[in-house]
Write a protein that holds these residues in place. Structure first.
Motif, PDB file in Angstrom:
ATOM      1  N   ARG A  48      42.176  36.194  52.661  1.00  0.00           N
ATOM      2  CA  ARG A  48      43.348  35.467  53.052  1.00  0.00           C
ATOM      3  C   ARG A  48      43.411  34.118  52.632  1.00  0.00           C
ATOM      4  N   GLU A  49      44.708  33.614  51.985  1.00  0.00           N
ATOM      5  CA  GLU A  49      44.815  32.178  51.470  1.00  0.00           C
ATOM      6  C   GLU A  49      44.270  32.064  49.993  1.00  0.00           C
ATOM      7  N   TRP A  50      43.463  33.187  49.576  1.00  0.00           N
ATOM      8  CA  TRP A  50      43.040  32.985  48.204  1.00  0.00           C
ATOM      9  C   TRP A  50      43.526  34.145  47.489  1.00  0.00           C
ATOM     10  N   TYR A  51      43.926  33.774  46.060  1.00  0.00           N
ATOM     11  CA  TYR A  51      44.717  34.858  45.353  1.00  0.00           C
ATOM     12  C   TYR A  51      43.950  35.035  43.960  1.00  0.00           C
ATOM     13  N   TYR A  52      43.781  36.357  43.526  1.00  0.00           N
ATOM     14  CA  TYR A  52      43.138  36.661  42.449  1.00  0.00           C
ATOM     15  C   TYR A  52      43.465  36.220  41.276  1.00  0.00           C
ATOM     16  N   CYS A  53      42.536  35.766  40.467  1.00  0.00           N
ATOM     17  CA  CYS A  53      42.711  35.139  39.072  1.00  0.00           C
ATOM     18  C   CYS A  53      42.007  35.761  37.944  1.00  0.00           C
ATOM     19  N   GLY A  54      41.739  36.899  38.106  1.00  0.00           N
ATOM     20  CA  GLY A  54      41.022  37.640  37.218  1.00  0.00           C
ATOM     21  C   GLY A  54      41.726  38.626  36.368  1.00  0.00           C
ATOM     22  N   PRO A  55      41.226  39.273  35.227  1.00  0.00           N
ATOM     23  CA  PRO A  55      41.974  40.292  34.388  1.00  0.00           C
ATOM     24  C   PRO A  55      42.840  41.337  35.252  1.00  0.00           C
ATOM     25  N   PRO A  56      44.359  41.453  34.843  1.00  0.00           N
ATOM     26  CA  PRO A  56      44.975  42.267  35.704  1.00  0.00           C
ATOM     27  C   PRO A  56      44.459  43.960  35.739  1.00  0.00           C
ATOM     28  N   GLU A  57      43.798  44.072  34.559  1.00  0.00           N
ATOM     29  CA  GLU A  57      43.317  45.843  34.362  1.00  0.00           C
ATOM     30  C   GLU A  57      41.833  45.822  35.327  1.00  0.00           C
ATOM     31  N   MET A  84      31.705  38.060  44.375  1.00  0.00           N
ATOM     32  CA  MET A  84      32.432  37.940  43.110  1.00  0.00           C
ATOM     33  C   MET A  84      31.539  38.534  41.936  1.00  0.00           C
ATOM     34  N   VAL A  85      31.972  39.335  41.049  1.00  0.00           N
ATOM     35  CA  VAL A  85      30.987  39.804  40.001  1.00  0.00           C
ATOM     36  C   VAL A  85      31.341  39.425  38.594  1.00  0.00           C
ATOM     37  N   VAL A  86      30.270  39.621  37.488  1.00  0.00           N
ATOM     38  CA  VAL A  86      30.587  39.606  36.207  1.00  0.00           C
ATOM     39  C   VAL A  86      30.337  41.062  35.727  1.00  0.00           C
ATOM     40  N   ARG A  87      30.921  41.613  34.745  1.00  0.00           N
ATOM     41  CA  ARG A  87      30.460  42.962  34.126  1.00  0.00           C
ATOM     42  C   ARG A  87      30.197  42.980  32.703  1.00  0.00           C
ATOM     43  N   ASP A  88      29.561  44.128  32.481  1.00  0.00           N
ATOM     44  CA  ASP A  88      29.046  44.229  31.206  1.00  0.00           C
ATOM     45  C   ASP A  88      30.143  44.570  30.186  1.00  0.00           C
ATOM     46  N   ASN A  89      31.487  44.601  30.559  1.00  0.00           N
ATOM     47  CA  ASN A  89      32.541  44.849  29.326  1.00  0.00           C
ATOM     48  C   ASN A  89      33.363  43.168  29.179  1.00  0.00           C
ATOM     49  N   ASN A  90      32.564  42.227  29.532  1.00  0.00           N
ATOM     50  CA  ASN A  90      33.072  40.961  29.150  1.00  0.00           C
ATOM     51  C   ASN A  90      34.317  40.516  29.996  1.00  0.00           C
ATOM     52  N   THR A  91      34.342  41.044  31.417  1.00  0.00           N
ATOM     53  CA  THR A  91      35.307  40.816  32.309  1.00  0.00           C
ATOM     54  C   THR A  91      34.558  40.062  33.642  1.00  0.00           C
ATOM     55  N   TRP A  92      35.358  39.208  34.418  1.00  0.00           N
ATOM     56  CA  TRP A  92      34.486  38.552  35.378  1.00  0.00           C
ATOM     57  C   TRP A  92      35.647  38.130  36.467  1.00  0.00           C
ATOM     58  N   GLU A  93      35.171  37.859  37.518  1.00  0.00           N
ATOM     59  CA  GLU A  93      36.143  37.803  38.775  1.00  0.00           C
ATOM     60  C   GLU A  93      36.402  36.241  39.069  1.00  0.00           C
ATOM     61  N   ALA A  94      37.379  36.051  39.522  1.00  0.00           N
ATOM     62  CA  ALA A  94      37.877  34.683  40.104  1.00  0.00           C
ATOM     63  C   ALA A  94      38.974  34.476  41.117  1.00  0.00           C
ATOM     64  N   VAL A  95      38.980  33.488  41.789  1.00  0.00           N
ATOM     65  CA  VAL A  95      40.028  33.223  43.015  1.00  0.00           C
ATOM     66  C   VAL A  95      40.475  31.924  42.933  1.00  0.00           C
ATOM     67  N   GLY A  96      41.615  31.665  43.275  1.00  0.00           N
ATOM     68  CA  GLY A  96      42.379  30.372  43.202  1.00  0.00           C
ATOM     69  C   GLY A  96      43.028  30.078  44.543  1.00  0.00           C
ATOM     70  N   GLN A  97      43.520  28.646  44.675  1.00  0.00           N
ATOM     71  CA  GLN A  97      44.154  28.426  45.671  1.00  0.00           C
ATOM     72  C   GLN A  97      44.798  26.967  45.286  1.00  0.00           C
ATOM     73  N   ARG A  98      46.174  26.927  45.708  1.00  0.00           N
ATOM     74  CA  ARG A  98      47.015  25.619  45.391  1.00  0.00           C
ATOM     75  C   ARG A  98      46.453  24.674  46.566  1.00  0.00           C
ATOM     76  N   LEU A  99      46.060  23.459  46.109  1.00  0.00           N
ATOM     77  CA  LEU A  99      45.491  22.444  46.947  1.00  0.00           C
ATOM     78  C   LEU A  99      46.603  21.848  47.984  1.00  0.00           C
ATOM     79  N   LEU A 100      46.172  21.414  49.090  1.00  0.00           N
ATOM     80  CA  LEU A 100      47.187  20.863  49.740  1.00  0.00           C
ATOM     81  C   LEU A 100      47.713  19.481  49.432  1.00  0.00           C
ATOM     82  N   GLN A 101      46.886  18.771  48.609  1.00  0.00           N
ATOM     83  CA  GLN A 101      47.210  17.498  47.879  1.00  0.00           C
ATOM     84  C   GLN A 101      46.329  17.547  46.592  1.00  0.00           C
TER      85      GLN A 101
END
Length: 350
Positions: A48-57, A84-101
Motif C-alpha cells: 500500500r502507498e506504493w504504485y507499480y512503475c514497471g512495464p505493463p506487460e 523486486m526482481v530483474v528478468r532474463d527478458n530485459n525487464t525489471w521491476e520498480a515502485v514509486g511514490q509521490r513525495l509529501l514535499q
C-alpha cells in the motif's frame, strides 16, 4: 525542554510526553508513506502507498514473506517487506511514490534503506519457461522525477547486493531539478547480459536534508518520553490520553505518521499515540486491548481499523493482546470506558 502533562480522571499524571525540536528553523524530514512496506503478503501486488512503475506487460513486485517462491528471510522491521526482481527478458521491476514535499534542486539530502538478497526465489524463466532461482545479486537504483513513475534523473544507485542478511545502505543525493516523485528500481549489475536476480527492501528512512558542505543533517527532531504505568488504572489513563491525541488527516483520511526519537535514543517513524500505547501495553501481558472504529463521514472505518492494527503490530504489540474491528449496531449501546476525540474510536482494556 518543554513538557506536556495530561491529567486523567483519577486525578494523577499518567503521561509525560516531550516533543522537542532542536531548532524551529530547521527542516523536518520528508516522510515516505508506508516506508517499511507493510501489507498483507501478496504476489504481483505492491505494498500500500506504493504504485507499480514497471512495464505493463509484466507482473508487479511482491509483498513478502510468503513461501510461494520458497521460504525467505523474516522482515527487518514490522512484518513484511518489498521484493523486486530483474528478468532474463530485459525487464525489471520498480515502485514509486509521490513525495509529501519535493526535493529542491541543488540542495543535498540523505536517504537509507535496508536491502538483502533472497535466499531462494524460484519462478519460471521468461526466456525458457523452466524454473529458475532469482537470487543473483542486483542493484537498487533511485530515480527522481515529476509525474507518476517519471525517471527524469537518477539520484543514486547501490553496489551489488550480495548478502542475504539485512544491510543498511545510505545514499546522499543532490538533484539537478526539483523532485516530486521517487522511484525505487531493481536493476542488473553494470555491463551484464540480462539475467534473473532478486532484491528485498525494508525499513526505508525519511529523506533528510543535509548541509552540502559539512554533510551534516539539518533537521528538527522530536523526542517522545512517557512514564511507564505501574498498574491497570494508570495504563487506562495513558491509553485514554493517547486516544484523545489520535487524529485522522481531513484530506487523506489516514493516520498521521511522525519521525521522532524514542526514550532510548532510537529514531522511529510511526504514529506517536499508537506507538506509546503499544510500548505501555507490552508490560501488561495478561491484558488485552480492544479498539472499535465506528462509521465516520471523513474516512473509511475499515481502512482506519486496518491502519490502527498495522501501527500497533509494527510498534511491537503482540497480536494476542490486540483486537481491532469496525463497529456493529450493538456497540453504540455499550458504555466504552476509553474513547478517542469526537468518538473517533472506542476502546477497553480487559
Amino acid at each position: 525542554m518543554p513538557y506536556s502533562f495530561i491529567k486523567n480522571k483519577w486525578g494523577f499524571f499518567a503521561l509525560l510526553l516531550s516533543l522537542s525540536a532542536l531548532a524551529t528553523a530547521q527542516p523536518t524530514p520528508i516522510l515516505l508513506r508506508n516506508a517499511s512496506f507493510e501489507d498483507d503478503p501478496a504476489i504481483s501486488q505492491p505494498p500500500r502507498e506504493w504504485y507499480y512503475c514497471g512495464p505493463p506487460e509484466e507482473t508487479p513486485p511482491d509483498v513478502q514473506p510468503n513461501e510461494v517462491f520458497g521460504k525467505n528471510q523474516d522482515a527487518h522491521h514490522g512484518y513484511s517487506y518489498l521484493a523486486m526482481v530483474v528478468r532474463d527478458n530485459n525487464t525489471w521491476e520498480a515502485v514509486g511514490q509521490r513525495l509529501l514535499q519535493p526535493l529542491i534542486a541543488g540542495r543535498c539530502y540523505e536517504f537509507s534503506v535496508f536491502l538483502a538478497r533472497p535466499v531462494i526465489y524460484q519462478s519460471p524463466s521468461r526466456l525458457t519457461g523452466f524454473l529458475d532461482n532469482y537470487i543473483r545479486p542486483i542493484c537498487l537504483r533511485i530515480w527522481g522525477g515529476g509525474p507518476r513513475c517519471d525517471r527524469r534523473e537518477i539520484l543514486a544507485a547501490s553496489p551489488p547486493v550480495k548478502s542475504t542478511d539485512w544491510t543498511k545502505y545510505t545514499f546522499q543525493i543532490q538533484p539537478f531539478e526539483d523532485v516530486h516523485n521517487l522511484v525505487l528500481e531493481a536493476y542488473y549489475l553494470p555491463e551484464k547480459v540480462p539475467y534473473n536476480g532478486g532484491l528485498f527492501l525494508d525499513a526505508a528512512s525519511p529523506v533528510f536534508e543535509l548541509d552540502c558542505e559539512s554533510r551534516q543533517k539539518l533537521l528538527a527532531v522530536r523526542k517522545v518520553v512517557f512514564s511507564q504505568p505501574s498498574n491497570i488504572n494508570e495504563l487506562e489513563a495513558l491509553i485514554q490520553a493517547q486516544l484523545q491525541a489520535l487524529t485522522v488527516d481531513s484530506t487523506s483520511g489516514q493516520l498521521s505518521i511522525q519521525y521522532f526519537t524514542d526514550p532510548h535514543g532510537i529514531d522511529r517513524q510511526a504514529n506517536i499515540p499508537l506507538w506509546v500505547i503499544a510500548q505501555a501495553l507490552q508490560s501488561f501481558t495478561a491484558w488485552k486491548l480492544e479498539i472499535v472504529v465506528p462509521d465516520h463521514p471523513s474516512h473509511s472505518a475499515r481502512e482506519l481499523a486496518n491502519e490502527i492494527t498495522r501501527e500497533l503490530l509494527a510498534a511491537g504489540l503482540p497480536g494476542k493482546q490486540l483486537k481491532v474491528r469496525t463497529a456493529v449496531k450493538r456497540d453504540k449501546k455499550r458504555t466504552w470506558p476509553l474513547q478517542g476525540r469526537d468518538g473517533l474510536v472506542w476502546a477497553r482494556v480487559w
